[in-house]
Design an enzyme around this catalytic site. Structure first.
Site, PDB file in Angstrom:
ATOM      1  CD  GLU A  38      45.648  92.737  88.641  1.00  0.00           C
ATOM      2  OE1 GLU A  38      44.500  92.385  88.327  1.00  0.00           O
ATOM      3  OE2 GLU A  38      46.326  92.188  89.527  1.00  0.00           O
ATOM      4  NE  ARG A 262      35.621  90.561  79.915  1.00  0.00           N
ATOM      5  CZ  ARG A 262      36.634  90.984  80.664  1.00  0.00           C
ATOM      6  NH1 ARG A 262      36.429  91.780  81.683  1.00  0.00           N
ATOM      7  NH2 ARG A 262      37.862  90.605  80.399  1.00  0.00           N
ATOM      8  CE  LYS A 272      44.681  91.763  82.314  1.00  0.00           C
ATOM      9  NZ  LYS A 272      44.992  92.973  83.077  1.00  0.00           N
TER      10      LYS A 272
HETATM   11  P1  ATP Z   1      41.293  90.067  81.826  1.00  0.00           P
HETATM   12  O1  ATP Z   1      40.100  89.263  82.190  1.00  0.00           O
HETATM   13  O2  ATP Z   1      41.693  89.939  80.392  1.00  0.00           O
HETATM   14  O3  ATP Z   1      42.442  89.879  82.746  1.00  0.00           O
HETATM   15  P2  ATP Z   1      40.700  92.418  83.241  1.00  0.00           P
HETATM   16  O4  ATP Z   1      39.352  93.009  83.302  1.00  0.00           O
HETATM   17  O5  ATP Z   1      41.171  91.690  84.446  1.00  0.00           O
HETATM   18  O6  ATP Z   1      40.807  91.563  81.936  1.00  0.00           O
HETATM   19  P3  ATP Z   1      42.103  94.844  83.603  1.00  0.00           P
HETATM   20  O7  ATP Z   1      43.537  95.124  83.376  1.00  0.00           O
HETATM   21  O8  ATP Z   1      41.611  94.817  84.985  1.00  0.00           O
HETATM   22  O9  ATP Z   1      41.796  93.468  82.878  1.00  0.00           O
HETATM   23  O10 ATP Z   1      41.205  95.779  82.708  1.00  0.00           O
HETATM   24  C1  ATP Z   1      41.361  97.162  82.588  1.00  0.00           C
HETATM   25  C2  ATP Z   1      40.079  97.722  82.058  1.00  0.00           C
HETATM   26  O11 ATP Z   1      39.765  97.158  80.793  1.00  0.00           O
HETATM   27  C3  ATP Z   1      38.915  97.431  82.985  1.00  0.00           C
HETATM   28  O12 ATP Z   1      38.137  98.593  83.115  1.00  0.00           O
HETATM   29  C4  ATP Z   1      38.157  96.362  82.263  1.00  0.00           C
HETATM   30  O13 ATP Z   1      36.783  96.472  82.538  1.00  0.00           O
HETATM   31  C5  ATP Z   1      38.463  96.648  80.807  1.00  0.00           C
HETATM   32  N1  ATP Z   1      38.391  95.446  79.988  1.00  0.00           N
HETATM   33  C6  ATP Z   1      39.134  94.331  80.096  1.00  0.00           C
HETATM   34  N2  ATP Z   1      38.772  93.411  79.189  1.00  0.00           N
HETATM   35  C7  ATP Z   1      37.769  93.968  78.463  1.00  0.00           C
HETATM   36  C8  ATP Z   1      36.967  93.521  77.364  1.00  0.00           C
HETATM   37  N3  ATP Z   1      37.121  92.316  76.827  1.00  0.00           N
HETATM   38  N4  ATP Z   1      36.040  94.366  76.873  1.00  0.00           N
HETATM   39  C9  ATP Z   1      35.889  95.596  77.401  1.00  0.00           C
HETATM   40  N5  ATP Z   1      36.596  96.070  78.431  1.00  0.00           N
HETATM   41  C10 ATP Z   1      37.534  95.273  78.963  1.00  0.00           C
HETATM   42 MG    MG Z   2      40.842  93.066  86.248  1.00  0.00          MG
END
Ligand code: ATP
Ligand code: MG
Length: 560
Positions: A38, A262, A272
């Protein structure tokens, strides 16, 4: 962009096993994955893990991977983040097949919603967001049905079209799926599919005032792109029944969602939202602060794409969440830089040394090896003269028993040079030692004495007349606790910020580093691996310590 081979062999895991089974059973005839960030912040090391899973698995099975922006919430997303994410994915060395945006599917997603309405599987609901929450129930209590649940298909079609046309205020109506208010899975209790948001979108501008929820957009986007395996982190496990419900009800191509743990890394945060808070409140200098676990921060700190990919290959994928020791990440970088970084000498906390029996006007060039791990790296010449700098902590006026370095009356070896002996000290008014008076033994050039006498220590040095002034930024963990997210009552993760996470010192380096470009790595002998920072000027190079020389991880893992 090519992907260098990883040093740690990727082992087979439950995802690869599942993909292999799906190909063998004929459920899918090809493999396509996607990496779906995102655009509401910068990528971090957790995303690198997700990319390693998405891109590497596609590559291993001869398939493709799309980079798709999940840009369905205009209030939090910006073009700046889209651009930065594209740059960071490229930097890490991954090449997508197609660059996609969920917002490109808004019209198609709207049609899908209309289809659900026509099937009697979705309805326009007039409950407020608070009421929806209240009606949803809890894990122990079933939800209550919305009073608007049994509107006719015609009325729903009319209201949904008017939602799109902008006839209703923000928050006044939603489109919801009609599933099961008594489901044990809260996600199945008539989830919201569309809400009214009057915000301009970074790609679609003001064309829309209704936006699909993540759950309604994600699986359908996967389906539209022909993704076979939608690999995501564990928190989406409870969303999978909904993911599958939409695809089934819409009767469209159904990808398979598989969840993995994760990445959590000790002494840092990987969210983020929290990283944004660190930047906004000024706890760090920006998204690319070398203490940040963002890809930009890691790059500035001196991390290479290959070291990050090596780390991701080493941690692999698992089904259970755990915290990975940050020392393991450091290990991957140290391992690589040991093979590639040239050794040079630099002194970070200088102490002046005058060699009284060395001719004042003389300079000689001593031969130094660039990298003992890599003979092809060759040799260089380091100037030696009467006045040198050594490290303050390589001298003690009253040394304790196990201190073997320089002390009054004691002899040590200068790296690549001679034996020197401390004959006396000069102190300032406050009694601090500010200069050492030494002698050298001309017969020890090259580091050994013809008479066979030994010294117990070798120290590094730079020639004062030839030294380049440098700034060195020395980092420690950003947080004082291995798990800063594990907070006590009434505290926030910010309570555990490490006040000593950055130390800046002014020192000197040997002249061979002059003119080094930003991003160039060195091993400063005995001090660690350093990289040239963008803050460098022609007058003064600025170095970040990427990682120290001691390998805490290899030691703990019994490989040290
Ligand atoms: P955040 O909580 O940091 O905002 P998010 O999951 O909202 O992370 P996205 O931009 O939606 O961030 O993530 C893109 C992809 O990266 C998704 O498939 C998510 O599952 C994966 N992802 C994000 N953070 C991690 C992590 N710490 N370990 C493994 N995969 C991750
Ligand atoms: Mg997300």
């Amino acid at each position: 962009m090519s992907v260098e081979p990883i040093t740690a062999k990727a082992t087979s895991d439950f995802i690869r096993t599942a993909v292999r089974e799906d190909l063998a059973s004929g459920r899918f005839t090809y493999v396509r994955t996607r990496f779906p960030p995102e655009p509401n912040g910068y990528l971090h090391i957790g995303h690198a893990k997700a990319m390693a899973v998405d891109f590497e698995i596609a590559r291993e099975f001869g398939g493709t991977c799309n980079l798709r922006f999940d840009d369905t919430n205009p209030t939090k997303e910006e073009q700046e983040y889209v651009d930065a994410i594209i740059e960071d994915v490229r930097w890490l060395g991954y090449q997508w097949d197609r660059l996609c945006f969920a917002s490109d599917y808004f019209e198609q997603l709207y049609e899908y919603a209309v289809k659900l309405i026509k099937k009697g599987k979705a309805y326009v609901c007039d409950l407020s967001p608070d009421e929806i929450r209240e009606y949803r129930g809890t894990l122990t209590q079933p939800g209550r049905e919305s009073p608007w649940r049994n509107r006719s298909v015609e009325e729903n079609l009319d209201l949904f079209a008017r939602m799109r046309a902008g006839e209703f205020p923000e928050g006044s109506r939603t489109l919801r799926a009609k599933i099961d208010m008594a489901s044990g899975n809260l996600n199945m209790r008539d989830p919201v599919l569309y809400r009214i948001i009057r915000a301009s979108h970074h790609r679609t501008g003001n064309r829309w005032c209704i936006y699909p929820m993540y759950d309604f957009a994600h699986g359908q986007s996967d389906s539209i792109e022909g993704v076979t395996h939608s690999l995501c982190s564990l928190e989406y496990e409870d969303h999978r029944p909904l993911y599958e419900w939409f695809l089934r009800e819409l009767e469209i191509f159904a990808p398979r969602q598989i969840e993995f743990a994760r990445l959590n890394l000790s002494y840092t945060v990987l969210s983020k939202r929290k990283l944004l808070q660190l930047v906004k409140e000024g706890h760090v200098r920006g998204w690319d602060d070398p203490r940040m676990p963002t890809l930009r921060g890691l790059r500035r700190r001196g991390y290479t794409p290959s070291a990050i990919r090596d780390f991701c290959a080493r941690i692999g994928v698992a089904k259970a969440n755990s915290v990975v020791d940050i020392a393991m990440l450091e290990h991957s970088l140290r391992n690589e830089l040991n093979k590639t970084a040239h050794r040079v000498m630099a002194v970070l906390r200088p102490l002046r040394v005058v060699i009284e029996n060395y001719p004042a006007e003389q300079t000689e060039m001593l031969t130094a090896i660039n990298n003992p791990e890599d003979p092809s790296a060759g040799e260089r010449h380091v100037p030696f003269s009467r006045v040198l700098y050594i490290e303050q902590d390589d001298f003690m006026e009253n040394p304790p028993p196990k201190f073997y370095r320089l002390a009054p009356g004691r002899e040590v070896r200068l790296r690549y040079g001679y034996f020197i002996k401390c004959e006396g000290v000069v102190k300032d008014a406050a009694g601090n030692v500010v200069e050492l008076r030494c002698t050298y033994d001309p017969a020890t050039r090259g580091g050994s004495a013809p008479d066979g006498r030994k010294v117990k220590a070798t120290i590094h040095w730079v020639s004062a007349a030839h030294a380049l002034p440098i700034e060195a930024r020395l980092y420690d963990h950003l947080f004082t606790r291995p798990d800063p997210d594990d907070v006590e009552e009434g505290e926030s993760f910010l309570s555990y910020l490490n006040p000593k996470s950055l130390e800046v010192v002014q020192g000197f380096a040997e002249p061979s580093v002059a003119g080094s470009p930003v991003g160039k790595h060195y091993q400063f002998e005995r001090l660690g691996y350093f990289v040239v920072d963008p803050d460098s000027t022609p007058e003064r190079l600025v170095f970040n310590r990427a990682v120290g020389l001691k390998d805490a991880w290899a030691k703990a893992a019994g490989q040290g």
